[in-house]
Design an enzyme around this catalytic site. Structure first.
Site, PDB file in Angstrom:
ATOM      1  N   GLU A   1       0.800  -1.243   0.000  1.00 20.57           N
ATOM      2  CA  GLU A   1       0.000   0.000   0.000  1.00 20.57           C
ATOM      3  C   GLU A   1       0.825   1.282   0.000  1.00 20.57           C
ATOM      4  O   GLU A   1       0.637   2.131   0.861  1.00 20.57           O
ATOM      5  CB  GLU A   1      -0.881  -0.004   1.243  1.00 20.57           C
ATOM      6  CG  GLU A   1      -2.126  -0.827   1.095  1.00 20.57           C
ATOM      7  CD  GLU A   1      -3.159  -0.144   0.235  1.00 20.57           C
ATOM      8  OE1 GLU A   1      -2.835   0.878  -0.392  1.00 20.57           O
ATOM      9  OE2 GLU A   1      -4.271  -0.654   0.164  1.00 20.57           O
TER      10      GLU A   1
ATOM     11  N   GLU B   1      -5.025  -9.888  -0.874  1.00 15.59           N
ATOM     12  CA  GLU B   1      -5.875  -9.827   0.318  1.00 15.59           C
ATOM     13  C   GLU B   1      -7.318  -9.985  -0.131  1.00 15.59           C
ATOM     14  O   GLU B   1      -7.714  -9.433  -1.155  1.00 15.59           O
ATOM     15  CB  GLU B   1      -5.724  -8.476   1.040  1.00 15.59           C
ATOM     16  CG  GLU B   1      -4.342  -8.249   1.626  1.00 15.59           C
ATOM     17  CD  GLU B   1      -4.190  -6.879   2.302  1.00 15.59           C
ATOM     18  OE1 GLU B   1      -5.211  -6.263   2.659  1.00 15.59           O
ATOM     19  OE2 GLU B   1      -3.039  -6.438   2.449  1.00 15.59           O
TER      20      GLU B   1
END
Ligand code: IPT
Length: 956
Positions: free
Chosen positions: A398, A475
Site C-alpha cells: 500500500e 488480500e
C-alpha cells in the site's frame, strides 16, 4: 539534522547478511533492563538514576505500563511533514550491565538487534556505537573496541517516531521498543552464506552452490557432499522441498574456529508461460496474511507462539503465508522451512497515510528516500535468502506507485534471480512479476481468470505485459468480527482458472491487546484518543488468544486439498503428493446416532487425479440417515497426529418420513388464559406464557440482529446496517389485531412496524395442538413500500426472519440435531456438519472481541432446551431452522463495545430463524452476495415436552 529524522538508514552499522546458526560464542542480552521514558528526545547519554524502572527486553514499553499503545489504520498519528517528527516523541532509554568472561573473544565482537521500533542509538561503555532505523529488520554494530572483560554497560535510546515511521504505516498498533532479541556475537569468521539449491523436476537431480568465505568447507553428509564455496555440485538424485513435503538436508559450512549449520531445501521456482511454478508444477496458494501479534506481548512474539501459528495453519489446510507487512522474526521462517509453507516475504515499507495528501510527498516516489527503502529491501533479502520456504519477495504494501520500487526490484532481481518479485499497489505492475488486487468483487476475479478484465494502465506496453502476468489475490475476505462470508465462492473461482494462483485471506489474528491487569481486549478509541482506527485491526481468523474463530474452521473446509464429492468420488487437489498418507473412514448416522461405520479401500490417487468408489451399503430406516466420509492422516506428522482430519463430506442417504401430529385438540377457555395442548396463552396479547410447564414469553416475530462489522461496511460503503436502520428494523413495534379462538386452534393476528414509517409486516401466528405436540405456523407478509419511496429509503434485505422466545434461565442445556458444532451463516456454512450436539447456552456464544450477532447453528432439525433435571421442551422445524440462544437480548449485544459489557439477564433469549442475511466481507470489501429478501415467508415449529418419547421426526 537529527539522526532520527534524516534520510540515512543507519550510521556505523555493518553490511546486511544472512541470519546464521553459528558455533561462535554468543551471549543473549535479552532479559531485564533498566528503563526510563521521556516524552521528548533528551540530550546526552542515558544514565540510570531517579525515575528509572524495569523493562523486559524483547518488549514494548507501552505494554509494560509506560505510556499506552496506539492504533490507527491508515492515518499517521503525527502531522504529515516528512521526514520530521513532532516534539512530543516518546523516547525510551534502555540500559543494562552484562558480564564478559575473561576469555571471551572481544575482538571484532558484534552487537546484533533483530528489531527495534522505530529508530535508535547505541552506546557501549559510554562510547557511541551507531544509529539505525527500520523497525522489523536487523542491525549489527562492531563493538569489540569498546568492550572489556568483566562488567560492560550497554545503553540504547529508542525513539517512537522517526523519518522511518513514514515508511511504517502498516495498519497495526504503533508499538515502540526493543521488541526482538539483542545478542552479542563473537566476530564471525564466516561472515555470510548464500545457498543456491535447485531441483530439476525432469531429471530428479539437484544443483547445490554455496557462496561463502573462500576456503570454507561445505558438507551435506546425507548426500555425501564435501565441497568448496562457489562450485556447483551436481547431484543425480535429491528429494525436493515443497510446502507439501518440506524435505530439508542438514548441512554445515566450516572454517577453522567456526561451523555454521544450515538446513537446505532443494527447489526451483520459475515463471513458465505466465504461470508461477515450483519444481515444474503450477503453485496454488491457500494463504493467509499474518501480522505478528500476541495479546500481551504485541510483536515481541515467543517462538512457541510462532510455532503455534504455523501448526494451526497446517492443521487448517493452509499452505502459504504472506508476512504482512514486514519481515517476521527470523525464527518464523525457519519454522516455515521445517513445517512446509510457501512464503511471500514482505519488506518493511508502507506509506499508506499519504492518501491524506493525495499521495503528495509519498516517499516511494521521491528519489531522496531511495536509500532508506533500498536499505530495507537489502536487509530483508540478505537476512532471509537461505529459506526454501521464501519464494516471493514483496517490495512493500500500500505505498502507491513510486519510482523507488524500480530500484528495489532491479537490485532484488540481480541479487537473487532465484525468486519472484511482488508488488500489488502499482496499477502498472511494472516492477512486479504478478498481477494482484485486494478485495475485488467475485465478478472482477472471474474476469481476471478469463483475461477479460478492464485496462489498468494507459501505457500499452505495460498493459500488455500485465495481461500476461499470473494473478495472486493479495488480500480478500476481511475476517473482521463475525465472518468472512463467501469464502467458498472465492475458492471456486480461484480454482477454476489457471491464471489465478490462489489467495491470502485478510488476516491471521485479531490484534486485540490485553494490558496488564485487564480482562477486555483494547482497540482503537479505548484511551479516548481523537484519531484512531477503532476495531479495524480486530479482523483475524484467530481470536487474540490464538483460538480459532469460526472463520478459520470455514476456511479449512473450503481449502480442503482432497475433495470428497458425489457418491463417491475422491479428488486429489494437491500439487506434489498422492493420497498415500491418508486414510478414508466412513460412518452412517440415523437421527444423528451412529449406526454403522468402516474404512474405505481407496487406491493411491496421484496429484490432480481422482477416483470413483462404491459407496458403502447400509440398511434403511424411517429416520434421516447421513453418510459421513472423512480423510484423516494415516501417520503422525510434524504438525498433527495420525487421525487428524484433512477433509470430509456428508451425504443425506435417506430423508425422514413425515408423521402427522394427529387430531386437533380444542382450545380450553379459562378467562384471561387460553389453554391449548401443552401451551397457555394470554387472551389479550395472544402470547404464549407457559410451555409444557415452563414460564415463557413469546414467540414474537424477530427481524433484527446485532449488526456485525461486515453488516456495517466500511465508512458506510457496501454495508447494510444503515439501510436496515433507515427502514426502522431496529425499532419495530408489535400490535395485536386479534386473538381468534377457532374449533381446532388459536390464531393471533398482528402487525409489526417501525416507528415513524409506513411500512409493516402482517404477522399471523397459527397454533394447533395434538397429544403429540403444539404446533405454530408463522406467516409473514410485508406491506407497503419496502422497495423505497421518497420518505422510506430502499430496503433490499432483512437481517433475519424468525421468532424470539424468552425462557427461564435454568433451561441452559441445549441439545440439537442439525448443523454444528460451531456457528454458521448463509454464506459461511460449509464447515457446519449434521450431527447431534450438546452445549450450554454460554458455550453457544462466539467470543468476538467487539460483541455482535453470533452463535447461530444452521439446518437444525430439532433442538431441546432443558434444565438440570431434564425439564424443558423440544422444538422441531419445518423447514429446518437456525438456532440462536443467549442470556442477553440482541439489543444488549448491539450496545456492547467490549465483552465485559454483556451482563446475563434473568432469562434466556431463544431465536428460531427461518433464515438470516449472509455475512459477507463488506468491512473491507464488496457487499454481501447472499441477502435475505424482503418477501412473504411461512414456517412451522412444533413444540413437545423435553425427553418426550414421541417420534423425533421432523417434516422434510
Ligand atoms: C488493506 C491493507 O493492506 C491491510 O494492511 C489492511 O489494512 C486491510 O486493508 C484492512 O484491514 S488496504 C485496503 C485499502 C484495501
Amino acid at each position: 539534522m537529527r539522526y532520527f529524522e534524516d534520510l540515512t538508514p543507519s550510521t556505523g552499522a555493518r553490511e546486511p547478511r544472512a541470519w546464521l546458526r553459528s558455533s561462535r560464542p554468543r551471549i543473549s542480552l535479552n532479559g531485564r533492563w533498566d528503563f526510563k521514558l521521556w516524552d521528548s528526545v533528551p540530550s546526552g547519554e542515558p544514565v540510570v538514576g531517579e525515575g528509572w524502572g524495569p523493562i523486559e527486553v524483547p518488549g514494548h514499553w507501552v505494554l509494560q505500563g509506560y505510556d499506552r499503545p496506539r492504533y490507527t489504520n491508515t492515518a499517521f498519528p503525527f502531522p504529515i511533514d516528512p521526514p520530521y517528527t513532532p516534539s512530543v516523541n516518546p523516547t525510551g532509554d534502555h540500559v543494562r550491565w552484562f558480564d564478559l568472561p575473561a576469555d571471551w573473544p572481544i575482538d571484532g565482537a558484534i552487537l546484533r538487534f533483530e528489531g527495534v521500533d522505530s529508530a535508535f542509538k547505541v552506546w557501549v561503555n559510554g562510547g557511541e556505537v551507531g544509529t539505525a532505523k527500520g523497525s522489523r529488520l536487523p542491525s549489527e554494530f562492531e563493538v569489540g573496541s569498546l568492550l572489556r572483560p568483566g562488567r560492560n554497560l550497554l545503553a540504547v535510546r529508542v525513539h517512537q517516531w522517526s523519518s522511518g515511521s513514514y515508511l511504517e504505516d502498516q495498519d497495526m498498533w504503533w508499538l515502540p521498543g526493543i521488541f526482538r532479541d539483542v545478542t552479542l556475537l563473537a566476530r564471525p569468521l564466516i561472515d555470510d552464506v548464500f545457498v543456491h539449491a535447485s531441483y530439476d523436476h525432469v531429471t530428479g537431480g539437484g544443483t547445490l552452490t554455496v557462496e561463502t568465505e573462500p576456503g570454507a568447507v561445505v558438507r551435506v553428509p546425507e548426500l555425501g557432499v564435501v565441497t568448496e564455496p562457489g562450485v556447483p555440485v551436481e547431484l543425480a538424485a535429491v528429494e525436493p522441498w515443497s510446502a507439501e513435503v518440506p524435505r530439508l538436508y542438514d548441512a554445515t559450512v566450516e572454517v577453522p574456529g567456526e561451523t555454521v549449520e544450515l538446513r537446505i531445501g532443494f527447489r526451483t521456482v520459475a515463471m513458465v508461460h505466465g504461470v508461477f511454478t515450483a519444481n515444474g508444477r503450477p503453485l496454488f496458494f491457500r494463504g493467509v496474511n499474518r501480522h505478528e501479534h500476541d495479546e500481551r506481548r504485541g510483536r515481541a512474539l515467543s517462538v512457541d507462539a510462532m510455532r503455534r501459528d504455523l501448526v494451526l495453519m497446517k492443521q487448517h489446510n493452509l499452505n502459504a503465508v504472506r508476512t504482512a507487512h514486514y519481515p517476521p522474526h527470523p525464527a518464523f521462517l525457519d519454522l516455515c522451512d521445517e513445517l512446509g509453507l510457501w512464503v511471500i516475504d514482505e519488506c518493511d515499507i508502507e506509506t499508506h497515510g499519504f492518501i491524506y495528501t493525495d499521495w503528495r510527498g509519498n516517499p516511494a516516489d521521491d528519489p531522496d528516500w531511495a536509500p532508506m527503502m533500498l536499505d530495507r529491501m537489502r536487509r530483508m533479502v540478505e537476512r532471509d535468502k537461505n529459506h526454501p520456504s521464501v519464494v516471493i519477495w514483496s517490495l512493500a504494501n500500500e505505498s502507491d506507485r513510486g519510482g523507488n520500487f524500480g530500484e528495489l526490484a532491479a537490485w532484488t532481481r540481480s541479487r537473487d534471480p532465484g525468486r519472484a518479485v511482488f508488488y500489488e499497489r502499482d496499477r502498472t505492475y511494472e516492477f512486479s512479476d504478478f498481477y494482484s488486487l485486494m478485495y475485488p468483487p467475485l465478478e472482477d476475479l472471474e474476469a481476471i481468470g478469463t483475461r477479460t478484465e478492464d485496462v489498468t494502465t494507459e501505457d500499452s506496453a505495460l498493459e500488455a505485459r500485465r495481461r500476461a502476468l499470473p494473478f495472486i489475490l493479495a488480500e480478500y475476505a476481511h475476517a473482521m468480527g463475525n465472518g468472512p462470508g463467501g469464502l467458498a465462492d472465492y475458492q471456486r473461482v480461484l480454482e477454476r482458472y489457471p491464471r489465478l494462483q490462489g489467495g491470502f485471506v485478510w488476516e491471521w489474528i485479531d490484534h486485540g491487546l490485553l494490558l496488564p491487569g485487564a480482562t477486555d481486549h483494547v482497540y482503537g478509541g479505548d484511551f479516548g484518543e481523537r484519531l484512531h482506527g477503532t476495531n479495524f485491526c480486530i479482523d483475524g481468523l484467530l481470536f487474540p488468544d490464538r483460538t480459532p474463530s469460526p472463520g478459520l474452521t470455514e476456511y479449512k473446509k473450503v481449502l480442503e486439498p482432497v475433495r470428497i464429492t458425489g457418491l463417491l468420488t475422491i479428488e486429489n487437489h494437491r500439487t506434489f503428493t498422492s493420497t498415500d498418507d491418508l486414510e478414508f473412514l466412513w460412518s452412517v448416522t440415523a437421527d444423528g446416532v451412529e449406526v454403522d461405520s468402516g474404512r474405505l479401500e481407496v487406491p493411491e490417487i496421484a496429484p490432480g487425479a481422482s477416483a470413483c468408489l462404491e459407496p458403502p451399503t447400509t440398511i434403511s430406516s424411517e429416520v434421516e440417515r447421513v453418510l459421513t466420509v472423512r480423510a484423516v492422516l494415516a501417520k503422525d506428522t510434524a504438525w498433527a497426529n495420525a487421525g487428524h482430519e484433512v477433509a470430509w463430506s456428508q451425504f443425506v442417504l435417506e430423508q425422514a418420513v413425515a408423521v402427522s401430529t394427529g387430531s386437533g385438540l380444542p382450545v380450553v377457555d379459562r378467562g384471561e388464559v387460553l389453554r391449548l395442548g401443552g401451551g397457555e396463552f394470554d387472551r389479550t396479547t395472544g402470547r404464549l406464557t407457559r410451555l409444557y410447564g415452563q414460564e415463557v414469553d413469546g414467540p414474537q416475530l424477530d427481524l433484527w440482529r446485532a449488526p456485525t462489522d461486515n453488516d456495517n461496511g466500511q465508512g458506510g460503503r457496501n454495508g447494510v446496517t444503515q439501510e436496515w436502520r433507515a427502514a426502522g428494523l431496529d425499532r419495530l413495534l408489535h400490535r395485536v389485531d386479534g386473538v381468534d379462538v377457532l374449533d381446532d386452534g388459536l390464531v393471533v393476528r398482528t402487525r409489526v412496524a417501525p416507528e415513524g414509517l409506513g411500512v409493516g409486516v402482517r404477522t399471523t401466528y397459527r397454533w394447533t395442538a395434538s397429544d403429540d405436540g403444539l404446533r405454530l405456523t408463522v406467516d409473514v407478509q410485508p406491506e407497503g413500500e419496502w422497495a423505497g419511496t421518497a420518505v422510506t429509503p430502499r430496503c433490499g434485505s432483512w437481517p433475519r426472519v424468525g421468532v424470539r422466545l424468552e425462557l427461564p434461565k435454568a433451561l441452559e442445556n441445549v441439545q440439537w440435531y442439525g448443523g454444528g458444532p460451531g456457528e454458521a451463516y448463509a454464506d459461511s456454512r460449509d464447515a457446519s456438519r449434521i450431527g447431534r450436539y450438546e452445549r450450554t447456552v454460554d458455550d453457544l456464544q462466539t467470543p468476538y472481541v467487539v460483541p455482535q450477532e453470533n452463535g447461530a447453528r444452521m439446518d437444525v432439525r430439532w433442538a431441546s432446551l432443558t434444565d438440570a433435571a431434564g425439564n424443558g421442551f423440544r422444538v422441531t422445524g419445518s423447514p429446518h431452522f437456525q438456532l440462536t440462544a443467549r442470556r442477553w437480548t440482541t439489543e444488549d449485544l448491539e450496545q456492547a463495545r467490549h465483552r465485559s459489557d454483556l451482563t446475563p439477564r434473568a432469562h434466556i433469549y431463544l431465536t428460531l430463524d427461518l433464515a438470516q442475511n449472509g455475512l459477507g466481507s463488506a468491512s473491507c470489501g464488496p457487499p454481501t452476495r447472499i441477502g435475505l429478501e424482503v418477501a412473504p415467508y411461512t414456517f412451522t415449529l412444533t413444540f413437545r415436552p423435553a425427553g418426550s418419547k414421541s417420534v423425533d421426526n421432523y417434516f422434510p
